[in-house]
Design a protein around this motif. Structure first.
Motif, mmCIF file in Angstrom:
data_model
loop_
_atom_site.group_PDB
_atom_site.id
_atom_site.type_symbol
_atom_site.label_atom_id
_atom_site.label_comp_id
_atom_site.label_asym_id
_atom_site.label_seq_id
_atom_site.Cartn_x
_atom_site.Cartn_y
_atom_site.Cartn_z
ATOM 1 N N ALA A 10 0.857 -1.203 0.000
ATOM 2 C CA ALA A 10 0.000 0.000 0.000
ATOM 3 C C ALA A 10 0.888 1.247 0.000
ATOM 4 N N ARG A 11 1.987 1.201 0.756
ATOM 5 C CA ARG A 11 2.909 2.350 0.797
ATOM 6 C C ARG A 11 3.504 2.617 -0.586
ATOM 7 N N VAL A 12 3.888 1.538 -1.285
ATOM 8 C CA VAL A 12 4.452 1.667 -2.636
ATOM 9 C C VAL A 12 3.423 2.307 -3.578
ATOM 10 N N TRP A 13 2.139 2.090 -3.253
ATOM 11 C CA TRP A 13 1.052 2.637 -4.088
ATOM 12 C C TRP A 13 0.560 4.008 -3.634
ATOM 13 N N THR A 14 1.268 4.659 -2.691
ATOM 14 C CA THR A 14 0.789 5.971 -2.236
ATOM 15 C C THR A 14 1.234 7.106 -3.143
ATOM 16 N N ASN A 15 2.205 6.809 -4.016
ATOM 17 C CA ASN A 15 2.610 7.872 -4.952
ATOM 18 C C ASN A 15 3.150 7.257 -6.245
ATOM 19 N N GLY A 16 3.077 8.026 -7.306
ATOM 20 C CA GLY A 16 3.636 7.592 -8.587
ATOM 21 C C GLY A 16 2.693 6.728 -9.402
ATOM 22 N N CYS A 17 1.743 6.062 -8.759
ATOM 23 C CA CYS A 17 0.896 5.140 -9.513
ATOM 24 C C CYS A 17 -0.510 5.712 -9.707
ATOM 25 N N ILE A 18 -1.264 5.032 -10.558
ATOM 26 C CA ILE A 18 -2.582 5.549 -10.948
ATOM 27 C C ILE A 18 -3.591 5.452 -9.802
ATOM 28 N N ILE A 19 -3.423 4.507 -8.871
ATOM 29 C CA ILE A 19 -4.423 4.380 -7.793
ATOM 30 C C ILE A 19 -3.956 5.040 -6.493
ATOM 31 N N ARG A 20 -3.042 5.999 -6.602
ATOM 32 C CA ARG A 20 -2.625 6.716 -5.391
ATOM 33 C C ARG A 20 -3.816 7.555 -4.892
ATOM 34 N N SER A 21 -3.953 7.585 -3.578
ATOM 35 C CA SER A 21 -5.114 8.280 -3.010
ATOM 36 C C SER A 21 -4.942 8.460 -1.507
ATOM 37 N N HIS A 22 -5.781 9.290 -0.931
ATOM 38 C CA HIS A 22 -5.795 9.427 0.536
ATOM 39 C C HIS A 22 -6.150 8.095 1.181
ATOM 40 N N LEU A 23 -7.094 7.385 0.549
ATOM 41 C CA LEU A 23 -7.482 6.087 1.103
ATOM 42 C C LEU A 23 -6.262 5.168 1.169
ATOM 43 N N MET A 24 -5.488 5.112 0.069
ATOM 44 C CA MET A 24 -4.315 4.230 0.051
ATOM 45 C C MET A 24 -3.356 4.620 1.176
ATOM 46 N N GLU A 25 -3.188 5.924 1.399
ATOM 47 C CA GLU A 25 -2.284 6.370 2.482
ATOM 48 C C GLU A 25 -2.784 5.857 3.833
ATOM 49 N N SER A 26 -4.102 5.912 4.025
ATOM 50 C CA SER A 26 -4.628 5.462 5.323
ATOM 51 C C SER A 26 -4.510 3.939 5.473
ATOM 52 N N LEU A 27 -4.500 3.232 4.348
ATOM 53 C CA LEU A 27 -4.440 1.764 4.427
ATOM 54 C C LEU A 27 -3.055 1.244 4.839
ATOM 55 N N VAL A 28 -2.026 2.081 4.679
ATOM 56 C CA VAL A 28 -0.673 1.640 5.055
ATOM 57 C C VAL A 28 -0.674 1.191 6.522
ATOM 58 N N ASP A 29 -1.309 1.973 7.378
ATOM 59 C CA ASP A 29 -1.372 1.629 8.804
ATOM 60 C C ASP A 29 -2.331 0.475 9.057
ATOM 61 N N VAL A 30 -3.506 0.571 8.444
ATOM 62 C CA VAL A 30 -4.543 -0.441 8.694
ATOM 63 C C VAL A 30 -4.034 -1.833 8.335
ATOM 64 N N LEU A 31 -3.320 -1.936 7.202
ATOM 65 C CA LEU A 31 -2.868 -3.250 6.727
ATOM 66 C C LEU A 31 -1.706 -3.819 7.549
ATOM 67 N N LYS A 32 -1.220 -3.027 8.514
ATOM 68 C CA LYS A 32 -0.191 -3.572 9.417
ATOM 69 C C LYS A 32 -0.834 -4.572 10.371
#
Ligand code: NBP
Length: 468
Positions: A357-379
């Motif tokens: 999810a962290r790798v997908w927080t920037n640079g990619c097409i599905i980057r989003s605030h949701l993805m940023e929040s999922l970095v913690d949740v998916l731990k």
């Protein structure tokens, strides 16, 4: 000598080469020669950009490989499939044990697995790497998902992490995903999640136009407002731009044929979901919505014979609409990460979902605030919808999703992905499903047996259902 080689100077290869050169790496660049059509492509490309002044261009593969330091690091960015196999076959004549080949194309993960194993026999490292971000991302910083051995990642990571996008903490959006086809698998599911994210936005445009009676500029303004909320994403931002774009005094969108194309990754993701037994219904729904749109002549014919009640206007608070959208997005992400988790278990990839999810927080097409929040949740969980904080959010939004779907039916507004999201969460949270009927039917006609509700892991039972 060059420290890094790149094969394939198409749209993506050119941007990656410029990105690598910009970071100061000494490059060897190769593009095939096709007499009369593709001649001195690499040499001419180098002349176009000052940052490439120290790069060397080739159209003879042997000379290209000979110009690289050992162990050689060779990035292939050609059309996926037969072209990738052809390039690897040709390279085998020149490379040797310990060299690393990186395939950055959108390869099918099972092809990547096959190439990984074939090259391993020769001692050559093969890194199947997802690359997302399109032409601009490749130039300014893509999200990179390399799969392969840890050793091969160590050899190429200084280059890949240097050109990758950076997350909000300044860390590269590039991480070792797992061995074999892991990198290309997650890129495939990235694209699947992208299909559903795009479809939900397309459905919102229809909803806001036909149900709310809004103009494109008004819809764009709503999307722009949402960029300051938890619903912000790259795809939301570009959809607002698309809605505002005019050609002359006409909106460009009105001139674009309503037939969606695809390059296969949504179909591959759906096939993987069926193979792994994971209900990735949002990806499938978005894929089939594209297919339905593509049968345009049939749609036009059907539109003449099936008459729906006029699209009566109906609306509810824009904030509720946003809540319904956010719930559907969370359900989509839940399914996508579930699919990756199951593949990771089956193929023993040990994928770290939070890191992905962290790798997908920037640079990619599905980057989003949701993805940023999922970095913690998916731990702490692999199943988003079961997580307490996600449950709290989604629970507060589900009433809006339910209301939207009811209004959609009432006004005959097609919204397959929103409806699929609601139907999924309904079924997913049902204590007693209808599957006992299915099991009985299977046992009736096919003696497939069933388990008893009081003894789920106990023996299988068969009943003679019809005594006639
Ligand atoms: P392009 O179509 O722009 O470039 C394809 C490259 O492959 C060209 O350099 C072409 O050489 C080369 N090539 C082909 Br086609 N057949 C070859 C062969 N048999 N031997 C050697 N070279 C060959 O594609 P692109 O958009 O740069 O995409 C490249 C890869 O990256 C694809 O796998 C794609 O799915 C993936 N990808 C694309 C994007 C994107 O946004 N475009 C994003 C992420 C990943 P030529 O110039 O001589 O024809």
């Amino acid at each position: 000598m060059a420290e890094f080689g790149l094969i394939g100077l198409g749209v993506m290869g050119k941007s990656l080469a410029r990105n690598l050169a910009d970071k100061g790496f000494a490059l060897a660049l190769y593009n095939r020669r096709v007499d009369g059509l593709e001649e001195e492509v690499a040499q001419n490309f180098i002349k176009e950009y000052p940052e490439l002044s120290s790069a060397v261009g080739f159209e003879a593969l042997g000379a290209f490989v000979g110009a690289l330091e050992k162990p050689r690091r060779i990035f292939i960015m050609v059309k996926a499939g037969a072209a990738t196999d052809a390039v690897i076959d040709n390279l085998l004549e020149y490379i040797e044990a310990d060299d690393v080949i990186i395939d950055g194309g959108n390869a099918f993960y099972k092809d990547t697995d096959r190439r990984f194993n074939t090259l391993k026999e020769r001692g050559v490292h093969f890194v199947g790497s997802g690359v997302s971000g399109g032409e601009e991302g490749a130039l300014k910083g893509p999200s990179i998902m390399p799969g392969g051995s840890k050793r091969s990642f160590e050899i190429v990571s200084p280059y890949l992490t240097a050109i990758a996008a950076k997350d909000k903490n300044g860390q590269a959006c590039c991480a070792h995903i797992g061995i074999g086809g892991a990198g290309h698998f997650v890129k495939m599911i990235h694209n699947g999640i992208e299909y559903a994210e795009m479809q939900l936005l397309a459905e919102l445009v229809t909803i806001l136009k036909s149900m709310y009676g809004l103009t494109q500029n008004e819809i764009a303004d709503i999307f722009t407002q949402w960029t300051s909320s938890e619903s912000n994403s790259y795809l939301l931002e570009i959809t607002a731009d698309i809605l505002r774009k005019k050609e002359g005094d006409k909106f460009l969108l009105d001139s674009i044929l309503d037939q969606a194309g695809n390059k296969g990754t949504g179909g591959w993701s759906t096939a993987a979901a069926t193979e792994l037994g994971v209900p990735a219904t949002m990806i499938a729904s978005a894929l089939f919505a594209r297919y339905t749109s593509a049968w345009r002549n049939e749609r036009l014919e059907a539109s003449q014979i099936y008459k729906w009640d006029g699209l009566n206007s109906a609306s509810f608070e824009i904030e509720s609409l946003r809540a319904a959208y956010q719930a559907a997005r969370i359900i989509n992400h839940h399914q996508g990460f579930h699919l990756i988790d199951e593949a990771s278990k089956k193929y023993q990839w040990h994928i770290d979902l939070s890191e992905l999810a962290r790798v997908w927080t920037n640079g990619c097409i599905i980057r989003s605030h949701l993805m940023e929040s999922l970095v913690d949740v998916l731990k702490s969980t692999n199943r988003l919808l079961i997580n307490a904080s996600i449950h709290k959010q989604v629970n507060a939004q589900l009433g809006s999703l339910k209301h939207l779907c009811a209004l959609g039916n009432k006004t005959s507004t097609p919204m397959p992905c929103f409806q699929t999201a609601f139907q999924f969460i309904l079924a997913y949270s049902t204590e007693k499903s209808a599957a006992n009927v299915i099991q009985a039917q299977r046992d009736y006609f096919g003696a497939h047996t069933y388990k008893h509700v009081d003894d789920p892991s106990g023996p299988s039972h068969h009943t003679i259902w019809n005594n006639d």
